[in-house]
Design a protein around this motif. Structure first.
Motif, PDB file in Angstrom:
ATOM      1  N   ILE A   3       0.823  -1.224   0.000  1.00  0.00           N
ATOM      2  CA  ILE A   3       0.000   0.000   0.000  1.00  0.00           C
ATOM      3  C   ILE A   3       0.852   1.268   0.000  1.00  0.00           C
ATOM      4  O   ILE A   3       0.343   2.355  -0.235  1.00  0.00           O
ATOM      5  CB  ILE A   3      -1.014   0.033   1.171  1.00  0.00           C
ATOM      6  N   ASP A   4       2.168   1.110   0.232  1.00  0.00           N
ATOM      7  CA  ASP A   4       3.082   2.258   0.241  1.00  0.00           C
ATOM      8  C   ASP A   4       3.924   2.334  -1.032  1.00  0.00           C
ATOM      9  O   ASP A   4       4.983   2.957  -1.048  1.00  0.00           O
ATOM     10  CB  ASP A   4       3.992   2.184   1.478  1.00  0.00           C
ATOM     11  N   GLU A   5       3.440   1.742  -2.095  1.00  0.00           N
ATOM     12  CA  GLU A   5       4.193   1.715  -3.346  1.00  0.00           C
ATOM     13  C   GLU A   5       4.473   3.125  -3.890  1.00  0.00           C
ATOM     14  O   GLU A   5       5.515   3.372  -4.485  1.00  0.00           O
ATOM     15  CB  GLU A   5       3.478   0.883  -4.402  1.00  0.00           C
ATOM     16  N   TYR A   6       3.560   4.052  -3.656  1.00  0.00           N
ATOM     17  CA  TYR A   6       3.800   5.436  -4.085  1.00  0.00           C
ATOM     18  C   TYR A   6       5.125   5.951  -3.513  1.00  0.00           C
ATOM     19  O   TYR A   6       5.928   6.559  -4.219  1.00  0.00           O
ATOM     20  CB  TYR A   6       2.645   6.348  -3.636  1.00  0.00           C
ATOM     21  N   PHE A   7       5.360   5.709  -2.222  1.00  0.00           N
ATOM     22  CA  PHE A   7       6.574   6.205  -1.577  1.00  0.00           C
ATOM     23  C   PHE A   7       7.815   5.441  -2.046  1.00  0.00           C
ATOM     24  O   PHE A   7       8.891   6.023  -2.152  1.00  0.00           O
ATOM     25  CB  PHE A   7       6.438   6.147  -0.051  1.00  0.00           C
ATOM     26  N   LYS A   8       7.663   4.159  -2.353  1.00  0.00           N
ATOM     27  CA  LYS A   8       8.775   3.393  -2.920  1.00  0.00           C
ATOM     28  C   LYS A   8       9.176   4.004  -4.252  1.00  0.00           C
ATOM     29  O   LYS A   8      10.352   4.252  -4.521  1.00  0.00           O
ATOM     30  CB  LYS A   8       8.380   1.918  -3.099  1.00  0.00           C
ATOM     31  N   ASN A   9       8.188   4.315  -5.096  1.00  0.00           N
ATOM     32  CA  ASN A   9       8.466   4.919  -6.396  1.00  0.00           C
ATOM     33  C   ASN A   9       9.056   6.318  -6.247  1.00  0.00           C
ATOM     34  O   ASN A   9       9.977   6.699  -6.982  1.00  0.00           O
ATOM     35  CB  ASN A   9       7.196   4.965  -7.248  1.00  0.00           C
ATOM     36  N   LYS A  10       8.543   7.076  -5.302  1.00  0.00           N
ATOM     37  CA  LYS A  10       9.045   8.436  -5.056  1.00  0.00           C
ATOM     38  C   LYS A  10      10.501   8.390  -4.573  1.00  0.00           C
ATOM     39  O   LYS A  10      11.335   9.169  -5.039  1.00  0.00           O
ATOM     40  CB  LYS A  10       8.141   9.135  -4.030  1.00  0.00           C
ATOM     41  N   VAL A  28      13.560   0.733   5.208  1.00  0.00           N
ATOM     42  CA  VAL A  28      12.229   0.222   5.526  1.00  0.00           C
ATOM     43  C   VAL A  28      11.270   1.402   5.548  1.00  0.00           C
ATOM     44  O   VAL A  28      11.413   2.312   6.371  1.00  0.00           O
ATOM     45  CB  VAL A  28      12.220  -0.499   6.893  1.00  0.00           C
ATOM     46  N   LEU A  29      10.308   1.395   4.628  1.00  0.00           N
ATOM     47  CA  LEU A  29       9.303   2.446   4.593  1.00  0.00           C
ATOM     48  C   LEU A  29       8.224   2.093   5.608  1.00  0.00           C
ATOM     49  O   LEU A  29       7.517   1.104   5.452  1.00  0.00           O
ATOM     50  CB  LEU A  29       8.707   2.566   3.186  1.00  0.00           C
ATOM     51  N   MET A  30       8.123   2.891   6.670  1.00  0.00           N
ATOM     52  CA  MET A  30       7.207   2.614   7.773  1.00  0.00           C
ATOM     53  C   MET A  30       5.896   3.369   7.595  1.00  0.00           C
ATOM     54  O   MET A  30       5.743   4.512   8.023  1.00  0.00           O
ATOM     55  CB  MET A  30       7.831   3.016   9.114  1.00  0.00           C
ATOM     56  N   GLY A  31       4.963   2.714   6.928  1.00  0.00           N
ATOM     57  CA  GLY A  31       3.623   3.249   6.797  1.00  0.00           C
ATOM     58  C   GLY A  31       2.755   2.729   7.926  1.00  0.00           C
ATOM     59  O   GLY A  31       3.231   2.078   8.863  1.00  0.00           O
ATOM     60  N   SER A  32       1.486   2.972   7.832  1.00  0.00           N
ATOM     61  CA  SER A  32       0.566   2.582   8.905  1.00  0.00           C
ATOM     62  C   SER A  32       0.371   1.073   9.004  1.00  0.00           C
ATOM     63  O   SER A  32      -0.029   0.566  10.049  1.00  0.00           O
ATOM     64  CB  SER A  32      -0.787   3.267   8.703  1.00  0.00           C
ATOM     65  N   LEU A  64       6.696   7.268   7.163  1.00  0.00           N
ATOM     66  CA  LEU A  64       5.950   7.887   6.060  1.00  0.00           C
ATOM     67  C   LEU A  64       4.871   8.846   6.568  1.00  0.00           C
ATOM     68  O   LEU A  64       4.372   8.690   7.683  1.00  0.00           O
ATOM     69  CB  LEU A  64       5.306   6.796   5.209  1.00  0.00           C
ATOM     70  N   PRO A  65       4.485   9.812   5.747  1.00  0.00           N
ATOM     71  CA  PRO A  65       3.413  10.732   6.127  1.00  0.00           C
ATOM     72  C   PRO A  65       2.089  10.029   6.437  1.00  0.00           C
ATOM     73  O   PRO A  65       1.238  10.590   7.116  1.00  0.00           O
ATOM     74  CB  PRO A  65       3.276  11.647   4.902  1.00  0.00           C
ATOM     75  N   THR A  66       1.910   8.795   5.968  1.00  0.00           N
ATOM     76  CA  THR A  66       0.688   8.034   6.256  1.00  0.00           C
ATOM     77  C   THR A  66       0.716   7.390   7.644  1.00  0.00           C
ATOM     78  O   THR A  66      -0.293   6.862   8.098  1.00  0.00           O
ATOM     79  CB  THR A  66       0.500   6.919   5.215  1.00  0.00           C
ATOM     80  N   ASN A  67       1.852   7.453   8.314  1.00  0.00           N
ATOM     81  CA  ASN A  67       2.032   6.854   9.631  1.00  0.00           C
ATOM     82  C   ASN A  67       1.641   7.881  10.697  1.00  0.00           C
ATOM     83  O   ASN A  67       2.014   9.057  10.605  1.00  0.00           O
ATOM     84  CB  ASN A  67       3.499   6.441   9.788  1.00  0.00           C
ATOM     85  N   ASP A  68       0.909   7.442  11.716  1.00  0.00           N
ATOM     86  CA  ASP A  68       0.487   8.351  12.789  1.00  0.00           C
ATOM     87  C   ASP A  68       1.656   9.015  13.514  1.00  0.00           C
ATOM     88  O   ASP A  68       1.494  10.053  14.140  1.00  0.00           O
ATOM     89  CB  ASP A  68      -0.376   7.611  13.822  1.00  0.00           C
TER      90      ASP A  68
END
Length: 157
Positions: A16-23, A67-71, A98-102
């Motif tokens: 679900i965090d693929e946008y940030f992986k691509n960015k 490691v991209l730490m999303g929610s 990530l900005p999606t993480n609280d």
């Protein structure tokens, strides 16, 4: 960092965090070799095949796992396998909140929503954790800091 050998970056992320992986790839891909999670569906539930595929992509001594730490990252068994792989192969590791993480841009973090091995090694000083940024210079500094930090600690496996 321009005089150093090219570092191979492995991006660990929940789908679900693929946008940030691509960015992230857009921001640092010109300066680093980028790899990410094996995408073959037939190995997603087979630890041995998954790790075998990881080994094909991570052959150099200068690997760093981001490691991209999303929610939802802490729920991903594949991210957990990637963290385990990195720790067993003495790779540098850093987390990006990530900005999606609280916890994004907060002083205190909720470690109950992070992969356990990552938390153990964060508390031991082996891995680093930073908030997401779109700035190349900041990311380059995070990577350099994490590599230096890893050289002074041992992974908890």
């Amino acid at each position: 960092m321009s005089n150093e050998p090219k570092i191979s970056i492995f991006i660990c992320y929940n789908h679900i965090d693929e946008y940030f992986k691509n960015k992230l790839n857009e921001i640092i891909g010109d300066k680093f070799t980028i790899n990410s999670s094996p995408q073959r569906y037939d190995i997603k539930n087979d630890f041995n095949k998954y790790v075998e595929e990881l080994s094909k992509e991570n052959t150099g001594a200068r690997n760093i796992f981001i490691v991209l730490m999303g929610s939802e990252t802490y729920k991903s068994k594949n991210v957990n396998w990637e963290i385990d792989y990195a720790l067993h192969h003495d790779a540098c590791m850093l987390g990006l909140c990530l900005p999606t993480n609280d916890d994004y841009l907060k002083r205190n973090i909720n470690t109950s929503k992070m992969p356990r091995q990552f938390v153990n090694n964060l508390l031991a000083g082996y891995v680093s954790y930073f908030d997401w940024t779109d700035e190349y210079d900041n990311l380059a500094n995070y990577i350099k800091f994490s590599c230096n930090r890893k050289n002074h600690c041992h992974a908890l496996i």
